[in-house]
Motif scaffolding. Structure first.
Motif, PDB file in Angstrom:
ATOM      1  N   LEU A   1       0.831  -1.196   0.000  1.00 23.98           N
ATOM      2  CA  LEU A   1       0.000   0.000   0.000  1.00 23.98           C
ATOM      3  C   LEU A   1       0.869   1.251   0.000  1.00 23.98           C
ATOM      4  N   GLN A   2       1.962   1.238   0.776  1.00 23.76           N
ATOM      5  CA  GLN A   2       2.859   2.394   0.803  1.00 23.76           C
ATOM      6  C   GLN A   2       3.494   2.614  -0.569  1.00 23.76           C
ATOM      7  N   ARG A   3       3.840   1.539  -1.253  1.00 26.65           N
ATOM      8  CA  ARG A   3       4.407   1.629  -2.606  1.00 26.65           C
ATOM      9  C   ARG A   3       3.430   2.349  -3.536  1.00 26.65           C
ATOM     10  N   GLU A   4       2.154   1.973  -3.460  1.00 27.60           N
ATOM     11  CA  GLU A   4       1.141   2.593  -4.320  1.00 27.60           C
ATOM     12  C   GLU A   4       0.989   4.085  -4.017  1.00 27.60           C
ATOM     13  N   ILE A   5       0.988   4.442  -2.754  1.00 25.66           N
ATOM     14  CA  ILE A   5       0.839   5.849  -2.367  1.00 25.66           C
ATOM     15  C   ILE A   5       2.067   6.648  -2.786  1.00 25.66           C
ATOM     16  N   TRP A   6       3.271   6.112  -2.524  1.00 27.68           N
ATOM     17  CA  TRP A   6       4.493   6.816  -2.933  1.00 27.68           C
ATOM     18  C   TRP A   6       4.568   6.961  -4.447  1.00 27.68           C
ATOM     19  N   SER A   7       4.186   5.930  -5.175  1.00 29.57           N
ATOM     20  CA  SER A   7       4.228   5.988  -6.634  1.00 29.57           C
ATOM     21  C   SER A   7       3.380   7.152  -7.145  1.00 29.57           C
ATOM     22  N   HIS A   8       2.177   7.276  -6.606  1.00 32.02           N
ATOM     23  CA  HIS A   8       1.295   8.395  -6.965  1.00 32.02           C
ATOM     24  C   HIS A   8       1.932   9.727  -6.557  1.00 32.02           C
ATOM     25  N   LEU A   9       2.505   9.784  -5.365  1.00 32.36           N
ATOM     26  CA  LEU A   9       3.131  11.013  -4.869  1.00 32.36           C
ATOM     27  C   LEU A   9       4.282  11.447  -5.775  1.00 32.36           C
ATOM     28  N   PHE A  10       5.190  10.523  -6.095  1.00 30.85           N
ATOM     29  CA  PHE A  10       6.366  10.882  -6.882  1.00 30.85           C
ATOM     30  C   PHE A  10       6.013  11.257  -8.312  1.00 30.85           C
ATOM     31  N   SER A  11       5.088  10.519  -8.942  1.00 27.53           N
ATOM     32  CA  SER A  11       4.798  10.772 -10.356  1.00 27.53           C
ATOM     33  C   SER A  11       3.770  11.881 -10.565  1.00 27.53           C
ATOM     34  N   SER A  12       2.694  11.897  -9.782  1.00 29.01           N
ATOM     35  CA  SER A  12       1.591  12.821 -10.055  1.00 29.01           C
ATOM     36  C   SER A  12       1.609  14.093  -9.215  1.00 29.01           C
ATOM     37  N   VAL A  13       2.263  14.051  -8.061  1.00 20.80           N
ATOM     38  CA  VAL A  13       2.241  15.226  -7.188  1.00 20.80           C
ATOM     39  C   VAL A  13       3.577  15.975  -7.236  1.00 20.80           C
ATOM     40  N   LEU A  14       4.685  15.266  -6.983  1.00 17.69           N
ATOM     41  CA  LEU A  14       6.003  15.911  -6.984  1.00 17.69           C
ATOM     42  C   LEU A  14       6.631  15.981  -8.375  1.00 17.69           C
ATOM     43  N   HIS A  15       6.215  15.114  -9.284  1.00 15.92           N
ATOM     44  CA  HIS A  15       6.762  15.044 -10.644  1.00 15.92           C
ATOM     45  C   HIS A  15       8.272  14.864 -10.640  1.00 15.92           C
ATOM     46  N   ILE A  16       8.727  13.847  -9.910  1.00 12.24           N
ATOM     47  CA  ILE A  16      10.163  13.560  -9.846  1.00 12.24           C
ATOM     48  C   ILE A  16      10.413  12.138 -10.350  1.00 12.24           C
ATOM     49  N   ASN A  17      11.644  11.904 -10.732  1.00 17.96           N
ATOM     50  CA  ASN A  17      12.086  10.574 -11.123  1.00 17.96           C
ATOM     51  C   ASN A  17      12.972  10.054  -9.996  1.00 17.96           C
ATOM     52  N   PRO A  18      12.487   9.108  -9.188  1.00 18.74           N
ATOM     53  CA  PRO A  18      13.283   8.631  -8.051  1.00 18.74           C
ATOM     54  C   PRO A  18      14.667   8.118  -8.436  1.00 18.74           C
ATOM     55  N   SER A  19      14.815   7.510  -9.607  1.00 18.75           N
ATOM     56  CA  SER A  19      16.114   6.956  -9.984  1.00 18.75           C
ATOM     57  C   SER A  19      17.155   8.039 -10.230  1.00 18.75           C
ATOM     58  N   GLN A  20      16.739   9.297 -10.318  1.00 18.53           N
ATOM     59  CA  GLN A  20      17.664  10.408 -10.482  1.00 18.53           C
ATOM     60  C   GLN A  20      17.733  11.259  -9.220  1.00 18.53           C
ATOM     61  N   SER A  21      17.283  10.702  -8.101  1.00 23.08           N
ATOM     62  CA  SER A  21      17.193  11.467  -6.855  1.00 23.08           C
ATOM     63  C   SER A  21      17.728  10.658  -5.684  1.00 23.08           C
ATOM     64  N   SER A  22      18.059  11.378  -4.625  1.00 28.08           N
ATOM     65  CA  SER A  22      18.378  10.778  -3.335  1.00 28.08           C
ATOM     66  C   SER A  22      17.198  11.053  -2.417  1.00 28.08           C
ATOM     67  N   LEU A  23      17.078  10.283  -1.332  1.00 29.03           N
ATOM     68  CA  LEU A  23      15.931  10.409  -0.442  1.00 29.03           C
ATOM     69  C   LEU A  23      16.379  10.639   0.984  1.00 29.03           C
ATOM     70  N   LEU A  24      15.846  11.686   1.612  1.00 30.33           N
ATOM     71  CA  LEU A  24      15.980  11.908   3.045  1.00 30.33           C
ATOM     72  C   LEU A  24      14.627  11.552   3.642  1.00 30.33           C
ATOM     73  N   LEU A  25      14.586  10.528   4.483  1.00 29.16           N
ATOM     74  CA  LEU A  25      13.342   9.970   4.992  1.00 29.16           C
ATOM     75  C   LEU A  25      13.345   9.998   6.513  1.00 29.16           C
ATOM     76  N   THR A  26      12.257  10.476   7.110  1.00 28.49           N
ATOM     77  CA  THR A  26      12.150  10.416   8.565  1.00 28.49           C
ATOM     78  C   THR A  26      11.623   9.048   8.974  1.00 28.49           C
ATOM     79  N   GLU A  27      12.040   8.626  10.151  1.00 26.84           N
ATOM     80  CA  GLU A  27      11.638   7.325  10.684  1.00 26.84           C
ATOM     81  C   GLU A  27      11.498   7.464  12.200  1.00 26.84           C
ATOM     82  N   PRO A  28      10.492   6.832  12.798  1.00 29.67           N
ATOM     83  CA  PRO A  28      10.344   6.906  14.257  1.00 29.67           C
ATOM     84  C   PRO A  28      11.535   6.251  14.963  1.00 29.67           C
ATOM     85  N   LEU A  29      11.801   6.714  16.153  1.00 28.82           N
ATOM     86  CA  LEU A  29      12.825   6.081  16.974  1.00 28.82           C
ATOM     87  C   LEU A  29      12.440   4.630  17.245  1.00 28.82           C
TER      88      LEU A  29
END
Length: 190
Positions: A73-101
């Motif tokens: 489910l997270q894959r589906e949401i991120w896919s929509h976010l990256f392609s339709s909302v942010l308009h980025i190509n992940p393979s040409q980007s680095s990711l800074l991701l927050t994670e709970p302790l």
């Protein structure tokens, strides 16, 4: 917009995803981290603003108490976010991701698989919210010198379904003193 030096910043919360490109002051996208199905439909839809009426809709969330429980489910949401909302190509980007302790290693591996195998990001940096908040405040308030002299802070991270109170010293959360409660904004709103 996509160049080889893009850094995508992603605060993947249980309720909302706040995302943008590194160097921007504010997130360029704030979207609900869920799919919903209205009673009149058989199709799961992406929430765009959070303004949709979910009173009688079914909602699916990939996160519970801050931890990833449904990578598909997270894959589906991120896919929509990256392609339709942010308009980025992940393979040409680095990711800074927050994670709970204290995220269990099995969940960390699931996130790594999403980042590298499914989206092909070039690099990943996982940050804990308390350290980022401390750094941000230290950089903003450097004029009065309060944080720069003390080098410590107490960060209260009240999320969608959990809350952490984290003392931070020299940009490191003091794990032995962190307190967590599985109560967050969702319960308070309800």
């Amino acid at each position: 917009m996509s160049t080889s030096t893009n850094v995508v910043v992603l605060d993947n919360g249980g309720g909302l995803i706040k995302a943008g490109i590194g160097g921007e002051r504010d997130p360029s996208a704030i979207v609900p981290n869920c799919l919903y199905r209205p009673p009149s439909s058989k199709k799961w839809l992406h929430l765009h603003s959070g303004d949709e009426d979910l009173t009688s809709a079914a909602v699916r969330r990939p996160m519970d108490r801050g931890y990833l429980i449904n990578p598909d489910l997270q894959r589906e949401i991120w896919s929509h976010l990256f392609s339709s909302v942010l308009h980025i190509n992940p393979s040409q980007s680095s990711l800074l991701l927050t994670e709970p302790l204290f995220t269990p290693p099995s969940i960390q591996r699931s996130v790594d698989e999403l980042v590298f195998e499914d989206f092909n990001f070039r690099a990943l940096y996982v940050a804990h919210s308390p350290s980022l908040v401390h750094l941000h405040e230290a950089s903003r308030n450097n004029a009065n010198g309060l944080l720069s002299k003390a080098q410590c802070s107490l960060v209260l991270d009240a999320g969608f379904s959990f809350t952490h109170a984290s003392p931070v010293f020299h940009n490191f959360a003091l794990n032995y003193a962190v307190k967590r409660i599985d109560l967050g904004g969702k319960a308070l709103t309800n």
